[in-house]
Design an enzyme around this catalytic site. Structure first.
Site, PDB file in Angstrom:
ATOM      1  N   GLY A 271       0.819  -1.202   0.000  1.00 18.20           N
ATOM      2  CA  GLY A 271       0.000   0.000   0.000  1.00 18.20           C
ATOM      3  C   GLY A 271       0.851   1.249   0.000  1.00 18.20           C
ATOM      4  O   GLY A 271       0.579   2.211  -0.715  1.00 18.20           O
ATOM      5  N   ALA A 272       1.915   1.225   0.810  1.00 16.36           N
ATOM      6  CA  ALA A 272       2.830   2.355   0.915  1.00 16.36           C
ATOM      7  C   ALA A 272       4.063   1.887   1.676  1.00 16.36           C
ATOM      8  O   ALA A 272       4.083   0.787   2.230  1.00 16.36           O
ATOM      9  CB  ALA A 272       2.165   3.536   1.614  1.00 16.36           C
ATOM     10  N   MET A 273       5.094   2.750   1.710  1.00 19.16           N
ATOM     11  CA  MET A 273       6.338   2.394   2.392  1.00 19.16           C
ATOM     12  C   MET A 273       6.912   3.621   3.073  1.00 19.16           C
ATOM     13  O   MET A 273       7.038   4.686   2.468  1.00 19.16           O
ATOM     14  CB  MET A 273       7.341   1.817   1.379  1.00 19.16           C
ATOM     15  CG  MET A 273       8.704   1.530   1.967  1.00 19.16           C
ATOM     16  SD  MET A 273       8.607   0.309   3.310  1.00 19.16           S
ATOM     17  CE  MET A 273      10.056   0.761   4.263  1.00 19.16           C
ATOM     18  N   GLU A 274       7.314   3.436   4.348  1.00 19.31           N
ATOM     19  CA  GLU A 274       7.647   4.547   5.230  1.00 19.31           C
ATOM     20  C   GLU A 274       9.085   5.027   5.119  1.00 19.31           C
ATOM     21  O   GLU A 274       9.707   5.420   6.109  1.00 19.31           O
ATOM     22  CB  GLU A 274       7.368   4.143   6.687  1.00 19.31           C
ATOM     23  CG  GLU A 274       8.262   3.032   7.246  1.00 19.31           C
ATOM     24  CD  GLU A 274       7.699   1.635   7.100  1.00 19.31           C
ATOM     25  OE1 GLU A 274       8.129   0.731   7.843  1.00 19.31           O
ATOM     26  OE2 GLU A 274       6.822   1.443   6.238  1.00 19.31           O
ATOM     27  N   ASN A 275       9.661   5.080   3.923  1.00 19.88           N
ATOM     28  CA  ASN A 275      11.002   5.624   3.776  1.00 19.88           C
ATOM     29  C   ASN A 275      11.042   7.034   4.372  1.00 19.88           C
ATOM     30  O   ASN A 275      10.201   7.876   4.072  1.00 19.88           O
ATOM     31  CB  ASN A 275      11.383   5.723   2.294  1.00 19.88           C
ATOM     32  CG  ASN A 275      11.006   4.485   1.520  1.00 19.88           C
ATOM     33  OD1 ASN A 275      11.468   3.398   1.813  1.00 19.88           O
ATOM     34  ND2 ASN A 275      10.152   4.660   0.522  1.00 19.88           N
ATOM     35  N   GLU A 308       1.867   5.829   7.459  1.00 20.08           N
ATOM     36  CA  GLU A 308       3.276   6.007   7.094  1.00 20.08           C
ATOM     37  C   GLU A 308       3.915   7.156   7.864  1.00 20.08           C
ATOM     38  O   GLU A 308       5.081   7.075   8.255  1.00 20.08           O
ATOM     39  CB  GLU A 308       3.395   6.243   5.581  1.00 20.08           C
ATOM     40  CG  GLU A 308       2.767   5.156   4.724  1.00 20.08           C
ATOM     41  CD  GLU A 308       3.188   3.740   5.098  1.00 20.08           C
ATOM     42  OE1 GLU A 308       4.354   3.556   5.492  1.00 20.08           O
ATOM     43  OE2 GLU A 308       2.351   2.834   5.019  1.00 20.08           O
ATOM     44  N   HIS A 311       5.071   6.120  11.230  1.00 18.57           N
ATOM     45  CA  HIS A 311       6.331   5.379  11.188  1.00 18.57           C
ATOM     46  C   HIS A 311       7.559   6.286  11.270  1.00 18.57           C
ATOM     47  O   HIS A 311       8.651   5.807  11.614  1.00 18.57           O
ATOM     48  CB  HIS A 311       6.442   4.591   9.879  1.00 18.57           C
ATOM     49  CG  HIS A 311       5.815   3.241   9.907  1.00 18.57           C
ATOM     50  ND1 HIS A 311       6.060   2.330  10.892  1.00 18.57           N
ATOM     51  CD2 HIS A 311       4.978   2.624   9.023  1.00 18.57           C
ATOM     52  CE1 HIS A 311       5.396   1.209  10.630  1.00 18.57           C
ATOM     53  NE2 HIS A 311       4.726   1.370   9.509  1.00 18.57           N
ATOM     54  N   GLU A 330       4.427  -2.131  12.708  1.00 19.34           N
ATOM     55  CA  GLU A 330       3.213  -2.087  11.888  1.00 19.34           C
ATOM     56  C   GLU A 330       1.949  -2.020  12.734  1.00 19.34           C
ATOM     57  O   GLU A 330       0.984  -1.333  12.377  1.00 19.34           O
ATOM     58  CB  GLU A 330       3.174  -3.297  10.951  1.00 19.34           C
ATOM     59  CG  GLU A 330       4.337  -3.361   9.967  1.00 19.34           C
ATOM     60  CD  GLU A 330       4.430  -2.133   9.076  1.00 19.34           C
ATOM     61  OE1 GLU A 330       3.461  -1.351   8.979  1.00 19.34           O
ATOM     62  OE2 GLU A 330       5.497  -1.941   8.451  1.00 19.34           O
TER      63      GLU A 330
END
Length: 867
Positions: A271-275, A308, A311, A330
């Site tokens: 869905g998304a990524m917390e970079n 995100e 995070h 998570e």
């Protein structure tokens, strides 16, 4: 390359800083780069082990501080995804520097550094993007790719002039290289893990930065998007602006980065990524037209953005020591997404809506094939398998239960203490419990260890006594003796006890009483008299099932003082009892009718409508049967009357939720209720050009979405062709997904077969698994979907990302045919899915439970033998 653990790097050499340059042109098949890693050598070594996969290393040097460089030989261990730099002379303890040139191919499975495509004015364009969680940074550059080996990153990207390049930190310089490329440098990041490094390069556009007024500084906020999508970015900017400020206040810590870019990626597996500072999203989770979307679609965008952003502190600033702890990242981010969205739009009542997600977690956690929330992780495949419903939804549910038991203020103060204590470091799960226990004075570790390290959850049974209520618990495990055994490491909980934090509410002699109870052993709560009304999961936040006397259950269903979440839980607990075989279909139907008569909350109505649809499926009757149509009409009759009265008096702030409720009822009555007038209206709305339909004063986006549901499930081949045409023409992500999923609902066999073929041809790889999941749950054509999947097995696995392969099997949980179930069981035994054995075993067991429940319900109405 022997080590004690083949999947863990030695701790003899530790990184502190990376100077990373990547040469990226999305229009070429490969990339290249150079990395210089400053390390601390803990003890003299003659080999340095780090991670690298599918990269070709060029010149490599290792230089101790003040010493001469060595060019080591490179020993490749592809199986364990690492290389050893073998030195002629031992490297002394102290600072050193590793430098390496490398090149590699773009990855094919939407992980590592990969390419995504989109079309502008009929021309296909490419962008390059990273997805490094959990263990994919090693596919883009040689590194110490473990979460506790944190370092600072100075990133430079060499890209074609004219292409946008973004990374984790703010851009600091731009240098024309004279060959049509430009070197873009970015500021140093904070100390962080490799899986959070990010780079995006492509012919993209970016919104003007919005200045978010943070605690310590102004934070530039932008949305990066494919050309032409700018008008869909405003809602995301509003959500993120509010979210950053809310989270800073909640954590009482400034945002740890120097900017926030939200990046919409056309092809994205998750869905998304917390970079840190460069958060990547599926387009549908970021770009949205508020005027053309339903309330759940808008909330989905808000939830993902807030997840995100949460995070950035809980995960990026403080990070788990190893992948067994990813659940905490998570689960807590899921808890915070709901909390932040609730603050952003209180009228959405997000915690009641979360009940649907929690219900799905209950459903899996009741299986004997469940697992503990936290379990041992050894290999990269183990790490990938952590990303499931038990990590996210069950984890968030038990965190919410703890928060409600401790009190929101004490819980928040404990979180602040945890983050301050461990900022820029790594932790174990128990570090959080210790921080909360220190602040609250409650036995947090004792409570939470049982919920985290043991699979399953209890059913709490209440029996009325003359003086109060007797409480006891037992495991809520649903089993099927005929189903083949699965991977059972967390489900056989007979004799186990959970410390159950709960608040019960009782009416005794006309007076309401509340008691706070930590239930382990059977106990009797003295209330000073026999209750005439009882709720044992007050507010509905406890992660346990409730079993009440029938009179108390009926009383709660009509009690005007209950919250929507409590009413949701009442229905969901009854459905769970049906699956366990403890409650009949008739009893559940009676409760649904009773609950529906006074209900106007959309979230509760989603559960009512779901129960009606599931009853229809389990009864095994034709989808247009009279019994189910009558039930749908009966349950809708009460709220329709309420809605008619509410509409005249409704203030504008409540209108959105009324529209949501109307959409639920239209879909239910049109599909299950066989309402001719609604089907006619739905057909008219769907066949009206979208812009004209949206312009009608008597319609809204939620009604149009419901009309599409009705036409998709009841229409003919011409309707299906129109929906496919709309899918191809859709310009916003919500419409794309809405029309695509609708194609899988057709009652026309030939159209269904055509949809299956599309999953291997025109459907994006990120979406194929989810369309197949929906196809496998089709009430008539599950067998056709299964035949297609088995015939095209290799092609399907090649098409879908490895993380999504097992997710398409979620559709088999709806199968009611025992012969089809046996076929599925046999095939999956011979065709394991990547990283999915545990979750697949859960899907299979749940499938057999559905089969047996269907047999019981068919026997109830005389349509088949009892099992």
């Amino acid at each position: 390359m022997p080590t004690e653990d083949p999947y863990r790097l030695p701790r003899t050499v530790l990184p502190s800083r990376y100077d990373l340059e990547l040469v990226v042109d999305p229009d070429r098949p490969t990339f290249s780069g150079r990395v210089a890693i400053e390390v601390e050598v803990v003890e003299p070594v003659d080999r340095v082990v780090l991670n690298s996969l599918d990269l070709t290393l060029g010149t490599v040097t290792v230089t101790p501080e003040g010493g001469s460089p060595q060019e080591p030989s490179v020993d490749v261990d592809a199986e364990h995804e690492r290389v050893a730099l073998v030195l002629d002379h031992p490297l002394p303890a102290g600072p050193a520097r590793i430098e390496a040139d490398f090149e590699g191919p773009y990855c094919e499975a939407l992980v590592g550094l990969y390419r995504s495509t989109f079309t502008v004015d009929g021309e296909e364009r490419h962008l390059a993007v990273t997805q490094f969680e959990s263990t994919y940074a090693r596919r883009a550059f040689p590194c110490f790719d473990e979460p506790d080996m944190k370092a600072t990153f100075a990133v430079a990207l060499v890209v074609p002039d004219g292409m946008l390049a973004v990374s984790n930190a703010a851009e600091t310089s731009r240098e024309l290289l004279g060959d049509g490329t430009v070197r873009v440098r970015f500021a140093d990041t904070m100390v962080m893990s490799t899986y959070l490094v990010a780079a995006v390069v492509g012919p993209l556009e970016v919104t003007e930065p919005r200045a978010v007024q943070g605690m310590a500084a102004t934070i530039p906020l932008r949305v990066v998007h494919p050309p032409g999508s700018g008008p869909l970015a405003a809602f995301a900017l509003d959500v993120a602006d509010a979210g950053i400020r809310f989270l800073e206040r909640y954590y009482d810590l400034p945002y740890p980065g120097d900017k926030v870019d939200l990046v919409a990626v056309p092809d994205f597996a998750f869905g998304a990524m917390e970079n840190l500072g460069c958060i990547t999203f599926r387009e549908v989770a970021l770009l949205v037209d508020p005027d053309g979307s339903t309330q759940p679609e808008l909330q989905r965008v808000a939830d993902v953005i807030n997840h995100e952003l949460a995070h950035m502190w809980f995960g990026d600033l403080v990070t788990m020591g190893w992948w067994n702890g990813i659940w905490l990242n998570e689960a807590f981010a899921t808890f915070m997404e709901v909390t932040a969205s609730d603050a952003f739009r209180p009228d959405w009542d997000t915690w009641t809506g979360f009940g649907l997600s929690r219900a799905a977690a209950f459903d899996t956690d009741a299986l004997s094939t469940t697992r503990p929330i936290e379990f041992d992780v050894e290999s990269p495949a183990d790490a990938e398998a952590m990303f499931d419903i038990l990590t996210y939804e069950k984890g968030a549910s038990v965190v919410r239960m703890l928060e409600q038991y401790l009190g929101a203020d004490r819980f928040r103060d404990g979180i602040r203490h945890y983050l301050r204590t461990h900022a820029y470091g790594n932790t174990e799960t128990t570090d959080l419990w210790d921080a909360l226990e220190e602040v609250s004075g409650e036995p947090v570790r004792h409570i939470m260890d049982a919920w985290i390290y043991r699979g399953g959850h209890p059913v709490v049974t209440a029996e009325l006594t003359d003086d109060g209520v007797a409480l006891r618990q037992e495991p809520a495990t649903v089993t099927d003796p005929d189903a083949p055994a699965g991977d059972d490491d967390g489900g056989d909980q007979l004799g186990e006890r959970w410390p159950v934090p709960m608040v019960l509410t009782a009416l005794v002699d006309g007076t309401e009483r509340q008691e706070r109870v930590l239930l382990e052993e059977p106990t009797t709560v003295d209330l000073g008299g026999r209750p005439t009304a009882l709720r044992i999961n007050t507010r509905g936040d406890g992660f346990f099932r409730s079993e009440l006397p029938a009179t108390a259950r009926a009383a709660e269903a009509v009690d005007p003082t209950t919250t929507p979440l409590e009413r949701f839980v009442l229905l969901d607990d009854a459905w769970a009892a049906l699956l366990r075989g403890d409650l009949s279909g008739a009893a559940v139907e009676d409760l649904v009718r009773l609950s529906a008569w006074r209900e106007t909350d959309p979230s509760v109505w989603r559960r009512i409508a779901q129960a009606v649809r599931e009853l229809r499926r389990l009864r095994g009757l034709d989808h247009d049967d009279d019994i189910n149509a009558a039930l749908a009409v009966d349950v809708a009759d009460g709220p329709l009357g309420h809605v008619d009265r509410l509409l005249d008096d409704l203030d504008p702030t409540g209108l959105e939720r009324w529209r949501d409720l109307r959409g639920i009822l239209v879909s239910l009555l049109g599909v299950v209720g066989r309402d001719a007038a609604i089907r006619t209206l739905a057909h008219e709305l769907v066949h009206t050009p979208p812009d004209e339909a949206r312009a009608r004063p008597d319609t809204d986006s939620t009604l149009l979405a419901a009309a599409l549901d009705v036409v998709a499930a009841t229409g003919d081949a011409d309707d299906h062709a129109l929906i496919e045409e709309r899918w191809h023409a859709a310009t916003n992500p919500q419409d794309v997904i809405r029309y695509l999923y609708a194609l899988a609902d057709t009652p026309v066999a030939e159209c269904f077969d055509h949809l299956l073929e599309l999953t291997l041809t025109e459907v994006r790889s990120q979406d194929s698994a989810y369309v197949l999941r929906r196809a496998l749950s089709h009430p008539r054509f599950a067998g056709r979907a299964w035949d297609f999947l088995t015939a095209e097995w290799d092609a399907v696995l090649e098409k879908v990302p490895s993380s999504a392969a097992v997710r398409m099997f979620e559709g088999i949980r709806s199968v009611t045919d025992p012969e089809l179930a046996a076929s599925i069981q046999a095939f999956t035994a011979d065709h394991p899915t990547p990283s999915g054995a545990r979750v697949l075993a859960q899907h299979l067991q749940r499938m057999w439970i559905t089969v047996r429940a269907s047999e019981r319900l068919r026997a109830e109405i005389g349509d088949g033998p009892a099992s």
